[in-house]
Design an enzyme around this catalytic site. Sequence first.
Site, mmCIF file in Angstrom:
data_model
loop_
_atom_site.group_PDB
_atom_site.id
_atom_site.type_symbol
_atom_site.label_atom_id
_atom_site.label_comp_id
_atom_site.label_asym_id
_atom_site.label_seq_id
_atom_site.Cartn_x
_atom_site.Cartn_y
_atom_site.Cartn_z
ATOM 1 C CG ASP A 15 5.875 6.107 -3.800
ATOM 2 O OD1 ASP A 15 5.324 7.221 -3.725
ATOM 3 O OD2 ASP A 15 7.044 5.955 -4.196
ATOM 4 C CE LYS A 61 9.945 14.663 -1.323
ATOM 5 N NZ LYS A 61 9.402 14.407 -2.678
ATOM 6 C CD GLU A 88 8.085 4.425 0.100
ATOM 7 O OE1 GLU A 88 8.030 5.596 -0.278
ATOM 8 O OE2 GLU A 88 9.167 3.832 0.311
#
Lengths: 289, 289, 289, 289, 289, 289
Positions: free
Chosen positions: B214, B130, B193
């Site tokens: 996560d 990001k 993930e």
Amino acid sequence: MFSPAINRFLDACLDEDIGRGDLTSAVLRGRRGSAYLIAKQSGVLCGALLAQRIFQRLDSGIKARLLVAEGSQLVEGQRFLELEGPATALVAGERTALNLVMRLSGIATATAALVAVLEGTGVKLADTRKTSPGLRVFEKYAFQCGGGVNHRLGLDDAAMLKENHLAWVGVDIEDALKAVRNSAPWPIRVIVEAETFEQAQEAVKAGADGVLLDEIAPTDLKILVPKLRKLAKIQNNSVKSGQVVLEASGVDVRDLSAYAATGIDMISTSVPVTRSPWLDMSMRFDLSE
Amino acid sequence: MFSPAINRFLDACLDEDIGRGDLTSAVLRGRRGSAYLIAKQSGVLCGALLAQRIFQRLDSGIKARLLVAEGSQLVEGQRFLELEGPATALVAGERTALNLVMRLSGIATATAALVAVLEGTGVKLADTRKTSPGLRVFEKYAFQCGGGVNHRLGLDDAAMLKENHLAWVGVDIEDALKAVRNSAPWPIRVIVEAETFEQAQEAVKAGADGVLLDEIAPTDLKILVPKLRKLAKIQNNSVKSGQVVLEASGVDVRDLSAYAATGIDMISTSVPVTRSPWLDMSMRFDLSE
Amino acid sequence: MFSPAINRFLDACLDEDIGRGDLTSAVLRGRRGSAYLIAKQSGVLCGALLAQRIFQRLDSGIKARLLVAEGSQLVEGQRFLELEGPATALVAGERTALNLVMRLSGIATATAALVAVLEGTGVKLADTRKTSPGLRVFEKYAFQCGGGVNHRLGLDDAAMLKENHLAWVGVDIEDALKAVRNSAPWPIRVIVEAETFEQAQEAVKAGADGVLLDEIAPTDLKILVPKLRKLAKIQNNSVKSGQVVLEASGVDVRDLSAYAATGIDMISTSVPVTRSPWLDMSMRFDLSE
Amino acid sequence: MFSPAINRFLDACLDEDIGRGDLTSAVLRGRRGSAYLIAKQSGVLCGALLAQRIFQRLDSGIKARLLVAEGSQLVEGQRFLELEGPATALVAGERTALNLVMRLSGIATATAALVAVLEGTGVKLADTRKTSPGLRVFEKYAFQCGGGVNHRLGLDDAAMLKENHLAWVGVDIEDALKAVRNSAPWPIRVIVEAETFEQAQEAVKAGADGVLLDEIAPTDLKILVPKLRKLAKIQNNSVKSGQVVLEASGVDVRDLSAYAATGIDMISTSVPVTRSPWLDMSMRFDLSE
Amino acid sequence: MFSPAINRFLDACLDEDIGRGDLTSAVLRGRRGSAYLIAKQSGVLCGALLAQRIFQRLDSGIKARLLVAEGSQLVEGQRFLELEGPATALVAGERTALNLVMRLSGIATATAALVAVLEGTGVKLADTRKTSPGLRVFEKYAFQCGGGVNHRLGLDDAAMLKENHLAWVGVDIEDALKAVRNSAPWPIRVIVEAETFEQAQEAVKAGADGVLLDEIAPTDLKILVPKLRKLAKIQNNSVKSGQVVLEASGVDVRDLSAYAATGIDMISTSVPVTRSPWLDMSMRFDLSE
Amino acid sequence: MFSPAINRFLDACLDEDIGRGDLTSAVLRGRRGSAYLIAKQSGVLCGALLAQRIFQRLDSGIKARLLVAEGSQLVEGQRFLELEGPATALVAGERTALNLVMRLSGIATATAALVAVLEGTGVKLADTRKTSPGLRVFEKYAFQCGGGVNHRLGLDDAAMLKENHLAWVGVDIEDALKAVRNSAPWPIRVIVEAETFEQAQEAVKAGADGVLLDEIAPTDLKILVPKLRKLAKIQNNSVKSGQVVLEASGVDVRDLSAYAATGIDMISTSVPVTRSPWLDMSMRFDLSE
């Protein structure tokens, strides 16, 4: 309408993330899928049009449908862009598209919050040239989506005489202003940054199109603004530029209302660009298809 | 060492601001001057090397001297870059240079604050993908300047199997991991993930190089992490990849210490990039010369 | 100061002529020489700074000295740029440098001839967006070198409502003007193109910053202009924009004096760009060295 | 067929005009419309294919239909390109498309006028490398549309030994010619510029593929040309290059007929490129739709 | 002299290897060093000038001295380029510089070996357009460094009518040749590819500048070549182009001598480009400094 | 999925060949046709997807259908790509498309031959960074098509400490390795090049992710490899990186089997890239249509 320059910019953003190729997409080769972009918190949507185009630049076969208009208020959980196409392209464009729309929606949302404070006052909120390098037009667009007014976009669409220009050349405001007008295209407005009463008055007398009153307290502005208006009215008969726009800068945004009450036309601030968090969003993949 | 790509990027940033020409510089033509960049608040310096190069790209005759090393702690009022050269070029480069160094120092400063929380725990702070479109390498560099560790820079320097990859293809983690390893360059690490205990265990069994846990609460992680370590040890004899890196993501940064106490290797966060204010700085012009 | 964009443009011009390599330069390899650029007819010099930079982009070892300032009047036979360096580079840059300086000096010379007609009238000569694709900033610069005033440089540094905008949207001038002001950066001026008395009056009433009076005869303008001035004065108290700039376009340049006598502020014309011959120049090689 | 380079050039032209965005188009958002390009004076059409592509680059949804073939004679008032699509894109492409087609049609028209003078003489009209920087291939294409013959397009598709090459290296024409032939690709022709009888004869003897007779009066050429033809015939048996092309340059176009009568093969001139006015055209918007 | 295009190409090559940054160089920061490039096997040097420029593009502070002229014969172990500068830049440029000079020297060496076979025959060895995409000018330069002659460099510096052109349009060679000459710049040579005696003769009759005799056996060529020469002599009086160049292609390089004995002017081959190994070289770092 | 960077690269390849325009295509204007690409010798197909895209970049109206999957074994005479569209575009793209697919198929074919030697041994064949400048990703892709495994693609997706790094900085392997790990993104593997037993052992002890054993004879490797495996096992408990990949380089490909028998994990070689001939292919035009 996307100019070729915008298309090239979106390509560069995709290339920045994809680099020499998406290594994980090996598992998706040959699959098609659908997906959608969703807001994870409420705010003002900005950049969905760009997100849509990002996917289409990657693969012209992707169908991308906007569900919400740019500048709309999103509620948490709201879908705003639906996608359908090759799975590898959807996954490869995900991060780039989200980064842009989250960043821009964050700016639009923060701008809208400040604009709300000014509502009903007639005073406008303007942005600055403090923008992330490479993202100027997009961040300015987000500021507008949030209800703000854009200030000049670069060094070439308006002139602004600052302290340092004047100090360095050792001329007074009037001469500097003339020098700029003589070489700039005629429709270009010339603004003068003033840090004192005297400078502000000199700028108005010299026929500046705008005066940026930097770091002057609201209580002082309340006295200064009417004086400048009066001066402008007198100037109006002899000087070309006509009425002057009075703008406050260097403003603590907690004092917006106080500034708005000074009779100023506009308050400029970089806060929504330099201090706003991104709006949280994500891309969900539709397994039913 | 600046790669040609970095030089081109800095050129593009300058062109973005200058556009068809700096209209105000008319008053400065033929003058020389000196100036310096200064911190208006304390923080970690990052991007001064780029600011220096920005001025030199604009005019190779500008002398630019760094006074403070990248990554250093700046105090309010501290000068960090001295400049001398043609006044028009100094003024034309000002905003672009400041925008970059303020944005990057803001990230470095915010990163350093979080890294300080983890000090002594042995747990590392990693960034994410990001980042502002177009600024990936710079924002990642700022994260490192602030004491953080970079995660992968793009889709091509590490692989990461996410929920959507697995769901879409309908294969289990082991098969997906093999498929990625078969097509990726051999030095590429493959991370999985995981959103559940089961996924995490399956990933370790399948020989993932890293598992990104996560949105799992610290209390749950405290139970999960030792189990995964044990599993990894067993796997170690039969599977190629060896020890696994365990990483927590989706973390509220107020809970950093709690996460650090779970035995995790690394916590990844986008907060310093997506939520940090710019560090305030300005460029002052030296009138004595 | 040359922006990176200008350097890239000059590079592209060189590449256009050199292509895959200068085939004739084989005979010059390893030689150095000197040369100079010379005017073969009198006129206004424009572009010598660019010619100088063209040679330096090709070979940073070339010494290039300007003998005459941009915008100066050249007499036939006058040298204006001296060069010294590798013979292959001097020869390879010759045509590109000459093409640019001849084209721009031609425009500057033609502009100066028209500006001379207006001397003493206070009426300015402005250019248009009719420029050779790719050469906009340079041809506008030449117009200014010849004593003219630049009009907007593109679609983004001023707004201009034309017949077709109004006809298509079916709104009146006032609404259209508001719509543009609402989305444009605040310093942007909005000009309205008027083909009739009524349109011109409506534009002034609506607070246009400028009115472009297209293809209206001088005799008619003489009546219209004072009316518009009067109207503007009345508007001045209630409308933001202040005084209006009145500009005549679609003018036969043989009638410049007649137009100047109408009280208009400005006459815009594309003639120096679209109808002027290049100024004849050449590059001479100095055999004595 | 448009090469990628041409597409990129047209994109750059659009970006030059649009800049950071068309400010006036705010009033047209969401509208569609139709329009057409029309000749306002008679002349040779050139560049309509490029104008068509310009609109399509801006918005692939624009329908653009050519009504007249490139190179055709247009009469005043004749429509040659019909357009239909989003109003914002039609308006944003208008100026760029017109500038290119007006400039090129101007060159084609001026070329055709000179070619008409040579009709029936068998003598060809060739262009030069004096072209607007960045527009070489387009202006050369326009010269061809007007009935002229292109000379070399750059420094790399033919070699030309000029006075300065010879003087500098201090070798005779024969040696210089050999040096060029030795390093150039074999299909490359080598031309020698001659300013005297002696040079011309030496060039032919040395086997030049072409001799450019610069600034030699028609009366002198009438004597020189047959001598060179005779010399070439003798050379033909021993030298590789075969027959020589004799070309006059430095010609006052009012003397074209006199030059054509000298027995020369070709007359080269930059006049249609460096001295021709643009052909007047405009874009009309069709309100009925 | 390096054209801007060549500089940009070298930059792109560096960026290709460096990507987002040289990760290993962390250990070298701040160090300076010296190094040299060395041949690990004997061959013809080509590309050292480019290798030198590669390092200088990366860091203008690098001193790079060529020890051996381009095109020279290198012996095993011979140093040809000395470097001194920042260690990070020397290491970052190493692979890119070596890849280019090794590839080009491989081509030059392979070319020289074939040229040696033709020595004394007067027959030239020409290359083809079979070159690695992106490297055309460099691989052609290497072919020349090895003693070969360049054929056309692209589709625009010579015309070549091939079987497929003729078959598709259904016209005879003469008409096709005229069509090409009519639209090509006059200095452009037109070559015809012939696969039969009849085609070759037709091409000569039609005045082709060159005939490429494709896949015709030496024994057949021995008969054909004199016939074509005779035909060319007859044509010489009536057709513009003069003597024709006869070129054999589709040649097994083991038969070079046999082809050379047929009276042909030139043999074209892609072998040194498409089948040659790179010349082995390496970069050594000088530890004494 | 083609990243924008790949599209731009293919455009650049087309422009390289087409230059200022395909001169020969004059005879084909307005015609349509069909064609196909065909293998003239057997081998592994690689690059047909790129060839297909090349034609589509030139003219989006071309229909291009792949008949054979990338990586398949082609037999002599086999068609693999069918095309239909404007004749000018088919001819203009021919050489560029063939050059790329011939070069890449040559590499894939040569790789497959070496991989076949290793079949059943469990040892992998890896490539190197010795690739043609500008073609890195494509040549690496070809290596993978041939059954090989890619090594790092650039200086940024894995770190490799070489002799020169260590010698220059004068630190031992352990310290250098730590320095690199500290600044590299965490998923990056660090490889150490070892030329002696001692260096290899030191590298394993220091926790290198891979050890590249350069120019060590198979007989020596047979002794060294088990020692390193044992050492790695011991390290496994204390050092982060886990199992080490052992790779032989500097290998004469005739000794592949001997190297495979040493217990090594991988053999890296540049031979298929630096020494392989192109696979012969051609484009045939279908006259029946």
